[in-house]
Scaffold this active site. Structure first.
Site, short mmCIF file in Angstrom:
data_model
loop_
_atom_site.label_atom_id
_atom_site.label_comp_id
_atom_site.label_asym_id
_atom_site.label_seq_id
_atom_site.Cartn_x
_atom_site.Cartn_y
_atom_site.Cartn_z
N PRO A 183 0.85 -1.21 0.00
CA PRO A 183 0.00 0.00 0.00
C PRO A 183 0.88 1.25 0.00
O PRO A 183 1.49 1.59 1.00
CB PRO A 183 -0.80 -0.12 1.31
N VAL A 220 5.93 1.34 7.44
CA VAL A 220 6.16 2.63 8.08
C VAL A 220 4.85 3.41 8.13
O VAL A 220 3.99 3.26 7.27
CB VAL A 220 7.23 3.46 7.31
N ASP A 224 5.99 2.08 1.82
CA ASP A 224 5.09 0.97 2.10
C ASP A 224 4.43 1.21 3.46
O ASP A 224 5.10 1.13 4.50
CB ASP A 224 5.88 -0.34 2.10
N HIS A 225 3.13 1.49 3.44
CA HIS A 225 2.45 1.86 4.68
C HIS A 225 2.29 0.68 5.64
O HIS A 225 1.87 0.86 6.78
CB HIS A 225 1.08 2.48 4.36
N ARG A 226 2.60 -0.51 5.20
CA ARG A 226 2.62 -1.64 6.12
C ARG A 226 3.84 -1.59 7.02
O ARG A 226 3.81 -2.03 8.18
CB ARG A 226 2.62 -2.96 5.35
#
Length: 468
Positions: free
Chosen positions: A265, A444, A440-442
């Site tokens: 994401p 950070v 990558d929002h998973r």
């Protein structure tokens, strides 16, 4: 005695490669370690050395063709031995595998002669994964630097018969046409069937002059509806179509980007930065040659240093997944997205965080030159931790880059240009750039992304901060 040379597995775990250019011709006498052919895998260009001495009796695959690992590509006449026996074969293996050689046994088909490391189908694999599709062979395209010399005839090069084909699907055998490889290559690029050219060679072969006369006389092309690839520096004619084979590096990178875009994401943040001090530093380093006469200094060098500095201050931006764990790396293998004639690749500088400006500049220069030459090794594209893409070199202000697979973030560096900027309550002209970070929002959250981006911006506004 004839020996077949199979397309080797060059140690990248790939199942196929494209034949880019032959370095030998039928009738040539070759020695152990002499370069036979240049191939393109999904990751890089590779030169294959000969595992034996002998005479080339047949080239079994045309340039531009895609073949699977283990497919015979060349046939030797000889006893399969090298000038120095097994030791020379081992040396050839070192050249192909980056200095690591191992003993190889006889080939499965019983042919004599030593094999290079990885040459032929692996012994522990009796069946390889089949290709998903078997498309018709596309027209060959070459890097611009290759096009001009390759259409010239080479003195003493033997003429070869064009391979037999089945025209129109009738099953009839196609008449053989004698012509040297450069002549056949030129005819192919012009869309001309050599059967339509009147030969005048001493042995009945079609010469380059024959082909040029045919073209000048208005000889018809085999496929007039499709334009051939334009020569270097030329634009395709308006109203024509150009076909570019979707394979090799381009196909590999496309799949990697799809995997990244639909797995991680993405979130992107932007920051405008006053880089006047950075540009002054670049100018000073260039003018005074403070890093050495042989060192190329550019704004990208300072950005690379700033990214390394900010990544160590915000290590979570420099992380990846390993199963159910998040691995935070307290070192930087800095990836640099490089546009090459054969597609986009992302080689990386190992241990960039520990380098001074001079060493980092030298590594950047070598990385760029190697990538443009198409010689980047697969190992140089593996193990990256964070990447920079320099979109500013194309005159672009900003973008939303896709994360290189296996990493947590990528920074886009936009063009530097004069813009009005408020300094001490006054509007002045300053050197401004836009930075964009996709992450990558998973791995950070917004805080980490913002702190990293802010640190990069501060380092470019005042490069002296990186000395603290």
């Amino acid at each position: 005695m004839s020996n077949l040379f199979n397309l080797p597995d060059v140690g990248e775990g790939l199942t196929e490669a494209d034949i880019v250019s032959w370095k030998v011709a039928v009738g040539d006498a070759v020695t152990v370690n002499q370069i036979l052919v240049e191939i393109e895998t999904a990751k890089s260009l590779v030169e294959l050395p000969s595992p034996q001495a002998g005479t080339i009796s047949a080239l079994l695959v045309e340039e531009g063709q895609t073949v699977e690992v283990g497919t015979p590509i060349i046939e030797f006449d000889g006893d399969g031995s090298g000038a120095g026996g097994g030791s020379d074969a081992g040396a050839a293996g070192e050249q192909a595998e980056g200095g690591q050689a191992e003993k190889s046994g006889d080939s499965s088909d019983g042919s004599a002669g030593p094999n290079l490391v990885g040459y032929g189908v692996r012994a522990d694999s009796s069946k390889r994964r089949p290709r998903k599709t078997q498309a018709a062979k596309p027209a060959q395209t070459e890097a611009p630097s290759r096009e001009v010399p390759e259409v010239q005839e080479e003195p003493g090069q033997p003429a070869e018969a064009a391979p037999q084909e089945q025209p129109g699907g009738t099953g009839a055998e196609r008449p053989k046409v004698l012509a040297k490889p450069p002549v056949r290559k030129l005819a192919k690029s012009k869309g001309i069937d050599l059967l339509d050219v009147t030969p005048t060679g001493a042995r009945g072969e079609v010469t380059r002059d024959d082909l040029l006369r045919h073209i000048e006389s208005g000889g018809s092309a085999a496929q007039p509806a499709t334009a051939s690839a334009p020569a270097a520096g030329q634009q395709p004619a308006t109203g024509t179509e150009e076909r570019i084979p979707f394979k090799g590096v381009t196909k590999f990178m496309a799949q990697a980007m799809v995997d990244s875009a639909f797995t991680a994401p993405h979130v992107t943040e932007f920051l405008d930065v006053d880089v006047t001090a950075m540009m002054e530093l670049v100018k000073r380093l260039k003018t005074k040659k403070q890093l050495g006469e042989d060192v190329r200094v550019s704004p990208l060098l300072i950005v690379a240093k700033a990214v390394c500095w900010a990544a160590l201050r915000n290590p979570r931006i420099n992380s990846c997944f390993d199963g159910d764990d998040i691995v935070v790396k307290h070192y930087v293998n800095l990836g640099i997205a490089a546009a090459t004639p054969r597609g986009l690749i992302v080689p990386n500088i190992k241990g960039a965080h520990a380098m001074g400006l001079r060493d980092l500049a030298l590594e950047l220069g070598e990385l760029t030159a190697t990538a443009r030459a198409g010689k980047t090794a697969p190992a140089d594209q593996a193990g990256g931790t964070i990447t920079i893409t320099n979109v500013g070199v194309f005159g672009v202000d900003a973008g939303t880059p896709i994360i290189n697979p296996g990493e947590a973030a990528i920074l886009a560096f936009g063009q530097v240009r004069k813009r009005p900027w408020v300094v001490d309550d006054e509007i002045v002209a300053r050197d401004i750039t836009t930075l964009a970070v996709s992450a990558d929002h998973r791995l950070v959250d917004g805080e980490v992304i913002s702190m990293f981006l802010a640190d990069v911006g501060r380092a470019l506004e005042d490069p002296a901060l990186m000395l603290m």
